[in-house]
Design a protein around this motif. Structure first.
Motif, PDB file in Angstrom:
ATOM      1  N   ALA A 139       4.296  -5.294  -8.677  1.00  0.00           N
ATOM      2  CA  ALA A 139       3.895  -5.251  -7.269  1.00  0.00           C
ATOM      3  C   ALA A 139       3.522  -6.642  -6.768  1.00  0.00           C
ATOM      4  O   ALA A 139       3.787  -6.986  -5.609  1.00  0.00           O
ATOM      5  CB  ALA A 139       2.724  -4.285  -7.090  1.00  0.00           C
ATOM      6  N   TYR A 182       2.337  -1.321 -11.319  1.00  0.00           N
ATOM      7  CA  TYR A 182       1.391  -1.414 -10.207  1.00  0.00           C
ATOM      8  C   TYR A 182       0.750  -2.792 -10.094  1.00  0.00           C
ATOM      9  O   TYR A 182       0.152  -3.102  -9.054  1.00  0.00           O
ATOM     10  CB  TYR A 182       0.288  -0.370 -10.374  1.00  0.00           C
ATOM     11  CG  TYR A 182       0.783   1.049 -10.331  1.00  0.00           C
ATOM     12  CD1 TYR A 182       0.854   1.752  -9.134  1.00  0.00           C
ATOM     13  CD2 TYR A 182       1.206   1.703 -11.490  1.00  0.00           C
ATOM     14  CE1 TYR A 182       1.317   3.054  -9.089  1.00  0.00           C
ATOM     15  CE2 TYR A 182       1.672   3.007 -11.459  1.00  0.00           C
ATOM     16  CZ  TYR A 182       1.727   3.675 -10.253  1.00  0.00           C
ATOM     17  OH  TYR A 182       2.199   4.962 -10.216  1.00  0.00           O
ATOM     18  N   HIS A 197       0.833  -1.209   0.000  1.00  0.00           N
ATOM     19  CA  HIS A 197       0.000   0.000   0.000  1.00  0.00           C
ATOM     20  C   HIS A 197       0.864   1.253   0.000  1.00  0.00           C
ATOM     21  O   HIS A 197       0.662   2.178  -0.801  1.00  0.00           O
ATOM     22  CB  HIS A 197      -0.916  -0.013   1.224  1.00  0.00           C
ATOM     23  CG  HIS A 197      -1.725   1.229   1.397  1.00  0.00           C
ATOM     24  ND1 HIS A 197      -1.307   2.301   2.175  1.00  0.00           N
ATOM     25  CD2 HIS A 197      -2.920   1.598   0.877  1.00  0.00           C
ATOM     26  CE1 HIS A 197      -2.204   3.254   2.131  1.00  0.00           C
ATOM     27  NE2 HIS A 197      -3.197   2.867   1.352  1.00  0.00           N
ATOM     28  N   ARG A 257       2.820   1.513  -3.422  1.00  0.00           N
ATOM     29  CA  ARG A 257       1.978   2.022  -4.515  1.00  0.00           C
ATOM     30  C   ARG A 257       1.705   3.514  -4.337  1.00  0.00           C
ATOM     31  O   ARG A 257       1.689   4.273  -5.308  1.00  0.00           O
ATOM     32  CB  ARG A 257       0.656   1.256  -4.571  1.00  0.00           C
ATOM     33  CG  ARG A 257       0.774  -0.184  -5.048  1.00  0.00           C
ATOM     34  CD  ARG A 257      -0.601  -0.756  -5.346  1.00  0.00           C
ATOM     35  NE  ARG A 257      -0.545  -2.186  -5.611  1.00  0.00           N
ATOM     36  CZ  ARG A 257      -0.853  -3.123  -4.728  1.00  0.00           C
ATOM     37  NH1 ARG A 257      -1.246  -2.767  -3.518  1.00  0.00           N
ATOM     38  NH2 ARG A 257      -0.781  -4.396  -5.037  1.00  0.00           N
TER      39      ARG A 257
END
Length: 654
Positions: A153, A149, A119, A122
């Motif tokens: 990720a 993303y 979190h 990003r």
């Protein structure tokens, strides 16, 4: 038609930019970042993993103890060993319960750490992306940027939540087992070393290839996503030119590459597991065979161990059954954990590649802004401008002085170019020696062929790019001294390509001024002649727009774009082919709204429809980055030059 003065996309187009080899520095940076963000939680996790790992090794030690008690019970009777055996079993149960608690704690903590870390990552990536220059987005496809993303990720999620804890836990178990085995028997330990050698060779050969193909799979996946995103945005163009088959063929090429990379990655990965398991099985059989030889020798073959040294004072002693039984259990546990460590190579390799790309995005040099001139509210007192916090509708440039003070320069919209040169790429100039001026309230128009540099001029006013040579002054202030956010706050822009965001019609108009009231948005819509069609929508101004306003016509979308610019109420307006996508009837309505919008504003207009620029104070005709003609419509017609030929249709703009 859009101006094509923008640079071509660079090597980033279509997929991640891997250097070919993973960079372990990225992994080190990732781990440091984790410990920096969650030092307490990760310390607790490490303690729990250590406890869990040591408890996982404990049964091997207790097997030797219980086996010894059983041997003793066979010779001296069970009554003497019942209590020690029961105590050992109870201790093992207690340890297993403690291990279960430790495992539960660290897995739950790692789940929390992983999701919070992603979190924050990003958030940092997105915040950093907002500070990047336009050039970055010109040189990288949107599909490639999206993969930062998503795919990249996700590799970090697997690494942080699974691979790193397993590596740490399995590594501790392996090291602990090696020390215990070395303590119990050096000869049997040599067999383990032989197994380690073959496992290492298998990991390097097969596991290394598997990891390299997983990295290539990651790259190919980015290309596929980038191409799909491009085709989705261009579906109308694909269909109108009947390009479906060609698009499929191009997709098949990159999809086949993804298939090949994924197939090879999984082929080597699937081979790697059985190879490691069978090496472990062979090691187990060899251990049983050699241990059996020691036992059956009747003491003729002596065991060499530190256990003998501590218990009897000599390194040499016959090998008991308990040691062989313990070694068999430890061998199985050892090979299983080595296999787990080896099988994490793929996750680590993919995560390193993903973290390289993510850190590449985070480390991108943000848009430079050395400006110190800001835009402030002001009011007039005793004939002088005074800065204030109230929204007076009057604005001024606050220019710091060397003596520590500052002066206020009224915001009027006076824009001047002095001998400006510019190139998107070094050695490929786009503008040459451009000089022009727009006094407050004047309307300047740029006409010329695609690629002549019209849009580039407006990009320089916005400071999306900085000039190579010359000067641009805004109200007498060097544009490089003005903070970019304040500069852009004073400008309004309407582009040919309209971007509408998911939200209501009102929200999209308010995008031009986030604190605008509903009444201000409605007035702006009326000014742009958008009010009538908005009121006919199902929910009026509360109608939801999705997919870039796909439920509106191109003309309606453009009207909303003009209303968005109108609500911002800037002193300078840039209209880049603003009416090119609107039909003639709608253009008349829009033109009236734009004429009202342009009152008392400096306006820069780019247009291919020369009818829309006839009332301009000055028209600039550009050709290959140079202004070849300038003047009013009547002046240029009288000159009977390029503009005259364009206007009379002697030749087209292209």
């Amino acid at each position: 038609m859009a101006n094509h003065s923008m640079p071509a996309r660079g090597p980033g187009r279509g997929g991640p930019r891997y250097a070919g080899k993973t960079n372990m520095k990225a992994l080190g940076r990732l781990i440091k970042l984790l410990f920096k963000e969650y030092p307490v939680m990760l310390t607790i996790v490490m303690v729990c993993i250590v406890i869990s790992a040591l408890i996982g090794v404990a049964p091997s030690v207790y097997i030797e103890t219980i086996t010894s008690y059983i041997e003793q019970g066979l010779t001296s009777g069970w009554d003497a060993v019942k209590a020690p055996i029961l105590k050992a079993i109870t201790t093992m149960i207690g340890l297993y319960v403690l291990g279960l608690i430790s495992t539960t704690v660290y897995t739950q903590l790692m789940a929390h750490v992983t999701q919070n870390f992603l979190h924050k990552l990003r958030t940092e990536m997105f915040a950093g992306m907002q500070r990047l220059p336009i050039k970055f987005f010109d040189q990288n496809s949107r599909g490639d940027i999206m993969s930062y993303y998503t795919n990249d990720a996700d590799t970090l999620r697997q690494l942080v939540s699974q691979a790193l804890p397993h590596l740490f836990s399995s590594g501790l178990v392996v090291l602990s087992l090696l020390f215990i085995m070395f303590y119990y028997s050096m000869p049997l330990m040599l067999i383990i070393f032989a197994g380690i050698f073959f496992m290492f060779r298998a990991t390097k050969t097969v596991g290394g290839k598997s990891a390299s193909f997983f990295v290539r799979q990651q790259k190919s996946l980015g290309k596929v996503e980038g191409y799909i995103e491009e085709m989705m945005n261009g579906q109308k163009v694909v269909k109108v030119f009947c390009h479906e088959r060609a698009a499929e063929q191009e997709f098949d090429k990159i999809n086949d590459q993804l298939f090949s990379d994924a197939q090879n990655a999984n082929r080597f990965s699937n081979i790697f597991g059985p190879i490691m398991n069978n090496i472990g099985n062979i090691l187990y059989v060899l251990m049983a065979f050699v241990g059996g030889l020691f036992i059956c020798s009747g003491g003729r073959i002596l065991n060499v161990s530190f256990q003998n040294l501590f218990e009897t004072g000599s390194l040499l002693a016959p090998m008991p059954i308990a040691i062989v039984a313990t070694f068999l259990g430890m061998t199985k546990q050892f090979t299983n954990n080595v296999s787990q460590v080896s099988q994490q190579i793929n996750s680590v390799a993919m995560a390193v590649a993903g973290s390289e790309r993510i850190f590449e995005l985070i480390d991108q040099k943000p848009e430079e802004d050395h400006g110190d001139v800001t835009l402030v509210n002001c009011r007039e007192e005793n004939g002088e401008l005074v800065e204030c916090n109230d929204r007076t509708g009057q604005w001024a440039w606050k220019c710091p002085q060397n003596d520590g003070g500052s002066t206020l320069v009224p915001l009027r919209g006076d824009v001047r170019f002095f001998d400006v040169d510019f190139a998107y790429e070094e050695g490929k100039p786009v503008l040459h020696n451009v000089s022009l001026y727009a006094k407050p309230g004047q309307k300047l128009a740029f006409v010329g062929a695609t690629g002549a540099g019209k849009t580039t001029i407006t990009n320089l006013i916005n400071r999306f790019y900085d000039i190579a040579d010359g000067k641009i002054r805004y109200d007498g202030v060097n544009i490089n001294r003005i903070k970019k956010s304040d500069l852009r706050h004073s400008l309004g822009i309407v582009l040919q390509d309209v971007n509408l965001f998911t939200g209501t019609v009102m929200d999209n108009i308010r995008y031009g001024k986030l604190d605008a009231t509903d009444d201000e948005c409605i007035r702006a819509a009326k000014l742009a002649n958008a009010h009538d069609f908005i009121t006919r929508l199902p929910d009026g101004y509360n109608t939801m727009l999705t997919s870039n306003g796909a439920n509106l016509s191109q003309g309606q979308r453009q009207l909303l774009s003009i209303a968005r610019a109108a609500v911002a109420d800037p002193p300078v307006m840039i209209l880049d082919e603003a009416t090119s996508s609107i039909d003639t009837r709608t253009e008349l309505l829009v033109q009236r709204g734009m004429d009202a919008l342009m009152q008392n504003r400096t306006v820069f207009v780019i247009a291919h429809r020369l009818s829309t620029v006839q009332n301009s104070n000055a028209i600039m005709v550009l050709d290959h980055g140079r202004i070849i003609e300038r003047g009013t419509h009547d002046d240029l017609i009288a000159q009977k030059g390029v503009y005259y030929q364009l206007y009379t249709g002697a030749f087209e703009l292209e």
